[in-house]
Design a protein around this motif. Sequence first.
Motif, short mmCIF file in Angstrom:
data_model
loop_
_atom_site.label_atom_id
_atom_site.label_comp_id
_atom_site.label_asym_id
_atom_site.label_seq_id
_atom_site.Cartn_x
_atom_site.Cartn_y
_atom_site.Cartn_z
N UNK A 1 0.84 -1.19 0.00
CA UNK A 1 0.00 0.00 0.00
C UNK A 1 0.88 1.24 0.00
N UNK A 2 0.56 2.14 -0.87
CA UNK A 2 1.30 3.39 -0.95
C UNK A 2 0.67 4.41 -0.01
N UNK A 3 1.49 4.98 0.87
CA UNK A 3 0.96 5.99 1.80
C UNK A 3 0.85 7.33 1.09
N UNK A 4 -0.30 7.94 1.19
CA UNK A 4 -0.53 9.25 0.58
C UNK A 4 -0.74 10.28 1.68
N UNK A 5 0.03 11.35 1.63
CA UNK A 5 -0.17 12.43 2.59
C UNK A 5 -1.59 12.97 2.43
N UNK A 6 -2.29 13.28 3.55
CA UNK A 6 -3.66 13.77 3.44
C UNK A 6 -3.81 14.94 2.47
N UNK A 7 -2.80 15.81 2.44
CA UNK A 7 -2.93 16.98 1.59
C UNK A 7 -2.78 16.66 0.11
N UNK A 8 -2.29 15.46 -0.20
CA UNK A 8 -2.19 15.02 -1.59
C UNK A 8 -3.33 14.09 -1.99
N UNK A 9 -4.26 13.88 -1.07
CA UNK A 9 -5.37 12.96 -1.30
C UNK A 9 -6.60 13.75 -1.73
N UNK A 10 -7.00 13.61 -2.99
CA UNK A 10 -8.13 14.37 -3.51
C UNK A 10 -9.43 13.99 -2.80
N UNK A 11 -9.55 12.73 -2.36
CA UNK A 11 -10.75 12.34 -1.63
C UNK A 11 -10.87 13.11 -0.31
N UNK A 12 -9.74 13.34 0.34
CA UNK A 12 -9.72 14.10 1.58
C UNK A 12 -10.23 15.52 1.35
N UNK A 13 -9.76 16.15 0.28
CA UNK A 13 -10.20 17.51 -0.05
C UNK A 13 -11.68 17.52 -0.46
N UNK A 14 -12.08 16.54 -1.27
CA UNK A 14 -13.47 16.47 -1.71
C UNK A 14 -14.40 16.33 -0.52
N UNK A 15 -14.02 15.53 0.43
CA UNK A 15 -14.79 15.30 1.67
C UNK A 15 -15.06 16.62 2.38
N UNK A 16 -14.00 17.43 2.54
CA UNK A 16 -14.13 18.71 3.24
C UNK A 16 -14.92 19.73 2.41
N UNK A 17 -14.63 19.78 1.12
CA UNK A 17 -15.28 20.77 0.26
C UNK A 17 -16.78 20.49 0.11
N UNK B 1 -7.48 20.86 -10.21
CA UNK B 1 -7.48 19.41 -10.33
C UNK B 1 -8.48 18.77 -9.37
N UNK B 2 -8.55 19.30 -8.14
CA UNK B 2 -9.46 18.75 -7.14
C UNK B 2 -10.91 18.93 -7.58
N UNK B 3 -11.24 20.13 -8.05
CA UNK B 3 -12.61 20.40 -8.46
C UNK B 3 -12.98 19.59 -9.71
N UNK B 4 -12.02 19.44 -10.62
CA UNK B 4 -12.27 18.59 -11.80
C UNK B 4 -12.53 17.14 -11.36
N UNK B 5 -11.79 16.70 -10.37
CA UNK B 5 -11.97 15.35 -9.83
C UNK B 5 -13.39 15.20 -9.27
N UNK B 6 -13.84 16.21 -8.52
CA UNK B 6 -15.17 16.16 -7.93
C UNK B 6 -16.26 16.20 -9.00
N UNK B 7 -16.02 16.98 -10.04
CA UNK B 7 -16.98 17.01 -11.16
C UNK B 7 -17.05 15.64 -11.83
N UNK B 8 -15.88 15.02 -12.03
CA UNK B 8 -15.85 13.71 -12.70
C UNK B 8 -16.56 12.64 -11.89
N UNK B 9 -16.62 12.81 -10.57
CA UNK B 9 -17.30 11.85 -9.70
C UNK B 9 -18.79 12.17 -9.55
N UNK B 10 -19.23 13.24 -10.21
CA UNK B 10 -20.64 13.60 -10.15
C UNK B 10 -21.06 14.21 -8.83
N UNK B 11 -20.11 14.85 -8.11
CA UNK B 11 -20.40 15.39 -6.79
C UNK B 11 -20.80 16.86 -6.82
#
Length: 215
Positions: free
Chosen positions: A31-47, A130-140
Motif C-alpha cells: 500500500x502506498x501511503x498518501x499524505x492527506x494533503x495530496x489525497x483528492x478524496x480528503x479535499x473532496x470530503x471537506x469541500x 485538479x481537485x474540483x475537476x476530480x469532484x466534477x468527474x465523480x458527479x459530486x
Amino acid sequence: MDKKVNFTEDFFDILIKNEVVMEAAPLDEQQEYIQPDDDFDFHAYRILLLIRICGIINEPFFSKSTIYGRGKFSFFDFLIRYPFYLKRVIDIEKKTKLLDDLKLKSFESERALSPMIKYIRGPWDHRYDAILNYMVSKGLIRVEFNNFNKNKKAMCLTLTKLGSKISEQIIEEEPVWVDRMEIINAIFPKNSTNERINDYIRKHFPSLMLGIEGE
C-alpha cells in the motif's frame, strides 16, 4: 580503488553470502501511503461539507447548495484548513461567544494543516483546479461561471444530487468541522459577495494577498 567503493562491495558480499533477504509484502498487498494533503478524496470530503454548510440555495439560479465566488470559496476553505485564522476572525469581530464552538486544539494553533499560496486577492491552493475537476468527474458538484443574481456572475460550486446525499452523511461524521463552518456563517452572511470577502482580506489579512507585505 576507492575505500568507499570497497566498503560497499564488501557490504553486499556479506548480504549475499548470508542469504539475507529483504522482507517485503507481495506487490498486490503493498500500500502506498498518501499524505492527506495530496489525497483528492480528503479535499473532496471537506469541500462537499463546506458547500453544504456555507452554501446557499437561491432559486431560480440554483436549487441546491451553492457557494459562489472564487475568492469567497477559497477564503472559507482557508479558514477551515487554518482554524487559528478563524480564531483571529472571531477576535477581530469581537464575537467571543463563538470561541466555544471553535474547539481549537493546541497543535492547530501552532502550524497550518497544509500549504496554500498567496494569490492576487487572497489564499489559493494550486491544486484546486485538479481537485474540483476530480469532484466534477465523480458527479459530486457542478462548477460553472453563472449568474448568482439577476445582475452578477461568478464561479459557482453547486452540489449535485449525489453530492448533497454524501454531504448529509458527512455532517453526522464531522461535528467539529460543522461547528466551525457555522461560525463562518455567523460572521459572513451566506449571500456575501466576492467583493466583500476580498475587501475583508485586504483590510484584515493583507499578508495573504500576493504582492502585499505585513498585516
